[in-house]
Write a protein that holds these residues in place. Sequence first.
Motif, PDB file in Angstrom:
ATOM      1  N   LYS A 501      63.888 115.864 -61.431  1.00 14.08           N
ATOM      2  CA  LYS A 501      62.639 115.368 -62.092  1.00 14.08           C
ATOM      3  C   LYS A 501      63.250 114.273 -63.080  1.00 14.08           C
ATOM      4  O   LYS A 501      62.594 113.172 -63.431  1.00 14.08           O
ATOM      5  CB  LYS A 501      62.298 116.589 -62.972  1.00 14.08           C
ATOM      6  N   SER A 502      64.177 114.573 -63.534  1.00 16.77           N
ATOM      7  CA  SER A 502      64.824 113.615 -64.860  1.00 16.77           C
ATOM      8  C   SER A 502      65.187 112.450 -64.031  1.00 16.77           C
ATOM      9  O   SER A 502      64.994 111.298 -64.683  1.00 16.77           O
ATOM     10  CB  SER A 502      66.135 114.230 -65.433  1.00 16.77           C
ATOM     11  N   SER A 503      65.563 112.379 -62.891  1.00 17.67           N
ATOM     12  CA  SER A 503      65.985 111.164 -62.174  1.00 17.67           C
ATOM     13  C   SER A 503      64.413 110.463 -61.796  1.00 17.67           C
ATOM     14  O   SER A 503      64.750 109.236 -61.486  1.00 17.67           O
ATOM     15  CB  SER A 503      66.789 111.463 -60.989  1.00 17.67           C
ATOM     16  N   LEU A 504      63.604 111.022 -61.642  1.00 18.69           N
ATOM     17  CA  LEU A 504      62.165 110.364 -61.465  1.00 18.69           C
ATOM     18  C   LEU A 504      61.350 110.186 -62.586  1.00 18.69           C
ATOM     19  O   LEU A 504      60.497 109.282 -62.416  1.00 18.69           O
ATOM     20  CB  LEU A 504      61.557 111.396 -60.558  1.00 18.69           C
ATOM     21  N   THR A 505      62.040 110.408 -63.748  1.00 19.72           N
ATOM     22  CA  THR A 505      61.313 110.397 -65.077  1.00 19.72           C
ATOM     23  C   THR A 505      60.754 108.771 -65.083  1.00 19.72           C
ATOM     24  O   THR A 505      59.670 108.454 -65.621  1.00 19.72           O
ATOM     25  CB  THR A 505      62.068 110.670 -66.259  1.00 19.72           C
ATOM     26  N   ARG A 506      61.808 107.944 -65.144  1.00 13.02           N
ATOM     27  CA  ARG A 506      61.484 106.699 -65.272  1.00 13.02           C
ATOM     28  C   ARG A 506      60.617 105.909 -64.424  1.00 13.02           C
ATOM     29  O   ARG A 506      59.657 105.424 -64.719  1.00 13.02           O
ATOM     30  CB  ARG A 506      62.720 105.856 -65.167  1.00 13.02           C
ATOM     31  N   LYS A 507      60.583 106.193 -63.153  1.00 15.76           N
ATOM     32  CA  LYS A 507      59.649 105.859 -62.187  1.00 15.76           C
ATOM     33  C   LYS A 507      58.321 106.368 -62.427  1.00 15.76           C
ATOM     34  O   LYS A 507      57.298 105.729 -62.448  1.00 15.76           O
ATOM     35  CB  LYS A 507      60.101 106.051 -60.664  1.00 15.76           C
ATOM     36  N   VAL A 508      58.321 107.773 -62.783  1.00  8.13           N
ATOM     37  CA  VAL A 508      57.030 108.491 -62.951  1.00  8.13           C
ATOM     38  C   VAL A 508      56.380 107.672 -64.277  1.00  8.13           C
ATOM     39  O   VAL A 508      55.170 107.535 -64.522  1.00  8.13           O
ATOM     40  CB  VAL A 508      57.321 109.825 -63.110  1.00  8.13           C
ATOM     41  N   ASN A 509      57.074 107.692 -65.241  1.00  7.76           N
ATOM     42  CA  ASN A 509      56.598 107.285 -66.569  1.00  7.76           C
ATOM     43  C   ASN A 509      56.248 105.644 -66.353  1.00  7.76           C
ATOM     44  O   ASN A 509      54.979 105.434 -66.901  1.00  7.76           O
ATOM     45  CB  ASN A 509      57.770 107.051 -67.831  1.00  7.76           C
ATOM     46  N   GLU A 510      56.788 104.663 -65.492  1.00 12.68           N
ATOM     47  CA  GLU A 510      56.073 103.348 -65.375  1.00 12.68           C
ATOM     48  C   GLU A 510      54.962 103.590 -64.454  1.00 12.68           C
ATOM     49  O   GLU A 510      53.877 102.821 -64.980  1.00 12.68           O
ATOM     50  CB  GLU A 510      57.150 102.645 -64.439  1.00 12.68           C
ATOM     51  N   GLY A 511      54.867 104.567 -63.420  1.00 12.97           N
ATOM     52  CA  GLY A 511      53.910 104.568 -62.767  1.00 12.97           C
ATOM     53  C   GLY A 511      52.518 105.449 -63.474  1.00 12.97           C
ATOM     54  O   GLY A 511      51.548 105.043 -63.300  1.00 12.97           O
ATOM     55  N   THR A 512      52.906 106.303 -64.329  1.00 14.15           N
ATOM     56  CA  THR A 512      51.847 106.947 -65.439  1.00 14.15           C
ATOM     57  C   THR A 512      51.389 105.767 -66.274  1.00 14.15           C
ATOM     58  O   THR A 512      50.172 105.901 -66.439  1.00 14.15           O
ATOM     59  CB  THR A 512      52.860 108.013 -66.074  1.00 14.15           C
ATOM     60  N   ALA A 513      52.233 105.276 -66.661  1.00  9.04           N
ATOM     61  CA  ALA A 513      51.482 104.070 -67.610  1.00  9.04           C
ATOM     62  C   ALA A 513      50.652 103.339 -67.107  1.00  9.04           C
ATOM     63  O   ALA A 513      49.591 102.874 -67.609  1.00  9.04           O
ATOM     64  CB  ALA A 513      52.864 103.253 -68.391  1.00  9.04           C
ATOM     65  N   GLU A 514      51.057 102.702 -65.857  1.00  4.82           N
ATOM     66  CA  GLU A 514      50.072 101.962 -65.058  1.00  4.82           C
ATOM     67  C   GLU A 514      48.751 102.598 -65.008  1.00  4.82           C
ATOM     68  O   GLU A 514      47.585 102.109 -64.964  1.00  4.82           O
ATOM     69  CB  GLU A 514      50.870 101.330 -63.840  1.00  4.82           C
ATOM     70  N   LEU A 515      48.756 103.830 -64.468  1.00  6.64           N
ATOM     71  CA  LEU A 515      47.657 104.796 -63.930  1.00  6.64           C
ATOM     72  C   LEU A 515      47.022 104.954 -65.378  1.00  6.64           C
ATOM     73  O   LEU A 515      45.492 104.993 -65.152  1.00  6.64           O
ATOM     74  CB  LEU A 515      48.084 105.973 -63.391  1.00  6.64           C
ATOM     75  N   LEU A 516      47.551 105.165 -66.354  1.00  2.75           N
ATOM     76  CA  LEU A 516      46.951 105.320 -67.719  1.00  2.75           C
ATOM     77  C   LEU A 516      46.000 104.102 -68.006  1.00  2.75           C
ATOM     78  O   LEU A 516      45.033 104.269 -68.330  1.00  2.75           O
ATOM     79  CB  LEU A 516      47.647 105.756 -68.718  1.00  2.75           C
ATOM     80  N   ASN A 517      46.389 102.833 -67.715  1.00  2.00           N
ATOM     81  CA  ASN A 517      45.785 101.693 -67.922  1.00  2.00           C
ATOM     82  C   ASN A 517      44.746 101.476 -67.231  1.00  2.00           C
ATOM     83  O   ASN A 517      43.572 101.231 -67.534  1.00  2.00           O
ATOM     84  CB  ASN A 517      46.794 100.686 -67.906  1.00  2.00           C
ATOM     85  N   LYS A 518      44.744 101.698 -65.819  1.00  2.00           N
ATOM     86  CA  LYS A 518      43.818 101.753 -64.902  1.00  2.00           C
ATOM     87  C   LYS A 518      42.840 102.729 -65.266  1.00  2.00           C
ATOM     88  O   LYS A 518      41.501 102.535 -65.209  1.00  2.00           O
ATOM     89  CB  LYS A 518      44.176 102.079 -63.478  1.00  2.00           C
ATOM     90  N   ASN A 519      43.283 104.198 -65.500  1.00  2.00           N
ATOM     91  CA  ASN A 519      42.339 105.173 -65.873  1.00  2.00           C
ATOM     92  C   ASN A 519      41.646 104.941 -66.959  1.00  2.00           C
ATOM     93  O   ASN A 519      40.332 105.090 -67.226  1.00  2.00           O
ATOM     94  CB  ASN A 519      43.124 106.499 -66.076  1.00  2.00           C
ATOM     95  N   ASN A 520      42.032 104.093 -68.219  1.00  2.91           N
ATOM     96  CA  ASN A 520      41.349 103.715 -69.535  1.00  2.91           C
ATOM     97  C   ASN A 520      40.516 102.859 -69.220  1.00  2.91           C
ATOM     98  O   ASN A 520      39.155 102.720 -69.241  1.00  2.91           O
ATOM     99  CB  ASN A 520      42.298 103.202 -70.439  1.00  2.91           C
ATOM    100  N   GLU A 521      40.591 101.639 -68.068  1.00  2.00           N
ATOM    101  CA  GLU A 521      39.479 100.841 -67.727  1.00  2.00           C
ATOM    102  C   GLU A 521      38.445 101.304 -66.809  1.00  2.00           C
ATOM    103  O   GLU A 521      37.462 101.164 -67.203  1.00  2.00           O
ATOM    104  CB  GLU A 521      40.312  99.904 -66.834  1.00  2.00           C
ATOM    105  N   LEU A 522      38.964 102.434 -65.967  1.00  2.00           N
ATOM    106  CA  LEU A 522      37.783 103.033 -65.270  1.00  2.00           C
ATOM    107  C   LEU A 522      36.797 104.080 -66.328  1.00  2.00           C
ATOM    108  O   LEU A 522      35.710 103.961 -65.963  1.00  2.00           O
ATOM    109  CB  LEU A 522      38.475 104.001 -64.246  1.00  2.00           C
ATOM    110  N   GLN A 523      37.515 104.608 -67.198  1.00  2.00           N
ATOM    111  CA  GLN A 523      36.850 105.359 -68.135  1.00  2.00           C
ATOM    112  C   GLN A 523      35.737 104.534 -68.953  1.00  2.00           C
ATOM    113  O   GLN A 523      34.595 104.868 -69.067  1.00  2.00           O
ATOM    114  CB  GLN A 523      37.782 106.041 -68.996  1.00  2.00           C
ATOM    115  N   ALA A 524      36.267 103.223 -69.367  1.00  2.36           N
ATOM    116  CA  ALA A 524      35.381 102.332 -70.330  1.00  2.36           C
ATOM    117  C   ALA A 524      34.440 101.834 -69.305  1.00  2.36           C
ATOM    118  O   ALA A 524      33.381 101.928 -69.622  1.00  2.36           O
ATOM    119  CB  ALA A 524      36.539 101.290 -70.755  1.00  2.36           C
ATOM    120  N   ALA A 525      34.709 101.589 -68.120  1.00  2.00           N
ATOM    121  CA  ALA A 525      33.725 101.058 -67.064  1.00  2.00           C
ATOM    122  C   ALA A 525      32.661 102.095 -66.678  1.00  2.00           C
ATOM    123  O   ALA A 525      31.549 102.004 -66.881  1.00  2.00           O
ATOM    124  CB  ALA A 525      34.314 100.871 -65.687  1.00  2.00           C
ATOM    125  N   ASN A 526      33.182 103.469 -66.673  1.00  2.00           N
ATOM    126  CA  ASN A 526      32.248 104.421 -66.349  1.00  2.00           C
ATOM    127  C   ASN A 526      31.329 104.737 -67.751  1.00  2.00           C
ATOM    128  O   ASN A 526      30.154 105.120 -67.464  1.00  2.00           O
ATOM    129  CB  ASN A 526      33.072 105.775 -66.026  1.00  2.00           C
TER     130      ASN A 526
END
Length: 899
Positions: A501-526
Amino acid sequence: MKQVLLVLTSFCIHFLLVKLGTSFTLPFGYVSIIWPASGVILGMYLLFGRSVLVGVILSSIFTMTQDTDFDSLPSYSIFIFSTISILQPVFSKFLITHFCALPININKPKKTLNFLLLTGPVASLASNLVFVACLWFIVDIDVTTLTYIGVVKWIGDTISVVFFTPIFLFLYKNKFVKKARHTLPSILTSVCCFLLVSFIFLLVTNDDYEDKKVSFVRTTQPFIEQFNITQAKIKHHLKSLDGLFQASTDVTRNDFYKFTNKISNTDTKIRGLAWLPYIHGDDRAKFESLLQKEMLTDIHIKKLTDKGLVVAPEQSLYIPIYFVEPLDINRAAIGLDISTHPIVSETVIKAINTKSYALSPLTSLAQQPTKRTSMIVYYPIYTTDLQAAEDFMGLVEVVFEINVLLSDIYNQYGVDEFTYKFNYEKDSIYSQNSQNDQNRHSLFTHSVDIDMFDKKAQLSFSSTPDFERSLINWGYLSIMVAGCIIGVICVMFVFFIVTFKSSLTRKVNEGTAELLNKNNELQAANEAKNLFLANISHEYRTPLNAIMGFTEIAKRETSDNVAKDYLSKIDNASNILLNIVNDVLDLSKMQAGEFTLESIAFKPSEVTKSVIEMLNKNANEKSITLTCEFCSSFDLWVNGDELRFKQIIINLINNAIKFTSSGGVKVWGECIDDSDDTRCLIVKVIDTGIGIKLEDQERLFTSFAQAESSTTRKYGGTGLGLSIVKQLCALMDGDIQLISEVGQGSEFIIRLKLGKSTPVDKQNVPAKNELDNQKIDFSNMNVLVVEDNKVNQMIVQKQLSSLGAKSDLAGDGQEALDYLADNMPDIILMDIQMPNMDGFTASHKIKHDSRLEHIPIVILSASVGKEDRDKASALGIFDFINKPFKQADLLRVLTKHAV
């Protein structure tokens, strides 16, 4: 100073862990399978060095001197076993440094397993072989038990090392194990696995120990019962002799021989039966002459002294032994005066005084002066049943050797399972155990108090090594081994998962940050979508109110049939549009989680009938029938959202009418008591329409979906109706079911769980058909209309005017208050959203003005939700008209408040 502190720290830690471990010591002693000290000390030794071993040796010596298992061992054994306690950490370190590539990378399973095997099973086996060898030479213990002790210690040390040593190496930087991140989950898993495995072992072994304890007690029961039976037989012998001497005063030695030969011919091991007559001093010569006539060797009454048997001196009375059987082994006792016997004389006096059985202390017999294992029971004999002193004849006695009697019972019931000890007075103790056995600590002991003639006695039992070996259970040890293996696998699995898990943390964090941004945009749009839908559906109502209001007015005022036809079509189109707006608004509220239900009492049958009456015109236009069939229970009252229930029924019947071209639509209803406080409402809407394909039925309840695209083109509709119905059913703790076949029609079944309610006397408001037939004069009614929209003002005034009511206008709440300062209307129609002062603020001021509070207020708004209704209720306002409205809505409230 640092080294001294390490010694003290390791001493304290080892002492506490040993105390913890000894709480779970095996019943055989010496070792415990729960022994965290081994793993903790090895970890400390690898981290901090030799000072730890000094503390361990000192702690071992101190704890062993307090351990009862070592009390019977030579003093030097404590130093031997204390030295053995440090062999394991020393040998473990040797194996690690010579057979492992340091530091160990615990991310690699092979190296980790190699480390655990060397420090655990291998090192523990070597140190335990030394321990078992020393125990074999120092302690007298059988091979089976010794083997079991050795295996338990080996498993206990191994488990401790495997689970606890890695924890210490994870906590501090060291040369043995490469530092790893995120080790806390592995540490917690390791501790939890150890506790779980230990708990399971303790649970099963404790149950087994208790079962063995109960089994041991049961094993002694036959021995105790037989002992009591033997006592009863002895009493029977004495009672039989009592009967003999009461039956005849002229009993001869031959008679006594024959009688005793019969009664003593049992399995009870007794030494002898005797008759002891009461002899006055004057009759001594006569008694001694009888002894002489019977040709006995010693013809004198004798007395027992420190020097042995001597001729008894002259005295006033004697109680000598006269008849005794078997004669050959008891001949030396004939003539012995027991009234002066140094040991049994008190027992004899007690038997005479109590006129009952009396048991002597353990004593030696005249015929066995060196053996003190005999017991004598005396019983007084009288010539009559009155047992007066002058009727006293003498005593009968039973002599038995307690060692012979108990040994005979033991050989029948207790061989190899227990040893016994018998005592009934301070010095009257007999023990089966040898001196070595008495020093041995038995695992199981059991004592029972018994009444033995006139004494309180106790039988004590101790388990034998043969019985105790039944506690050895290799299956339980296999449980620990299996638990240890599973625990290690779990710990390693958790560690590798965390590492991965720790070896994937960086990639997950990057992906999570991107998903959060998309999610925020989708929530705002919704949110924007929901807000837009809510606002647009609200805004639709204002022009719709104008369209529907003027259409209704125009239909009423025109006489041109063509115009009326056009206006009817406009009215129908407006109603369709209003339904769409309502559906979109409801859907947006449901998706936003803002949709709530009200709870009021209503009668399902009345609501359903009102819908049927309302939609019957639509059915007639298509030349189909719309009928209903209700069970009597459908008239029961329920608590729920009447409006939303009505909306469900409207949607289902509208759909049925829309898709039915011939035949009819039938509505069936039933209400069933579901529990003490709920009722199950069942409504079926059955049509003879086009039917629905099986593959299309599931998605029919999805928003914006219909059976197929051609359906939309042919019949119209947004596809929201059934979706809203399904969600409303779910909100009412129910569901909707569809049964349909293409060309055969459809059957929609809804089941709702609503609260029970008692019949409610609703306000006396005429029904719509009653209103149409009523002619109420509203010419004296003055209505204040508070509305900011000019078009809406015109519609309200026009509708009121056609009803005969007078009206005045106010553009907002402040204008309404200014108007009320000089005027007193009969009723106020109040919009909610207005500039300057909204409707609720104005209503609050009106309701808190003693001059105006009696004026009825009716909320007239484009959207009245639950929150608005709650605010209105708090002000005492309970009437509402939703825009767009019909003249009938105005007629209803005017009629209600007409004077």
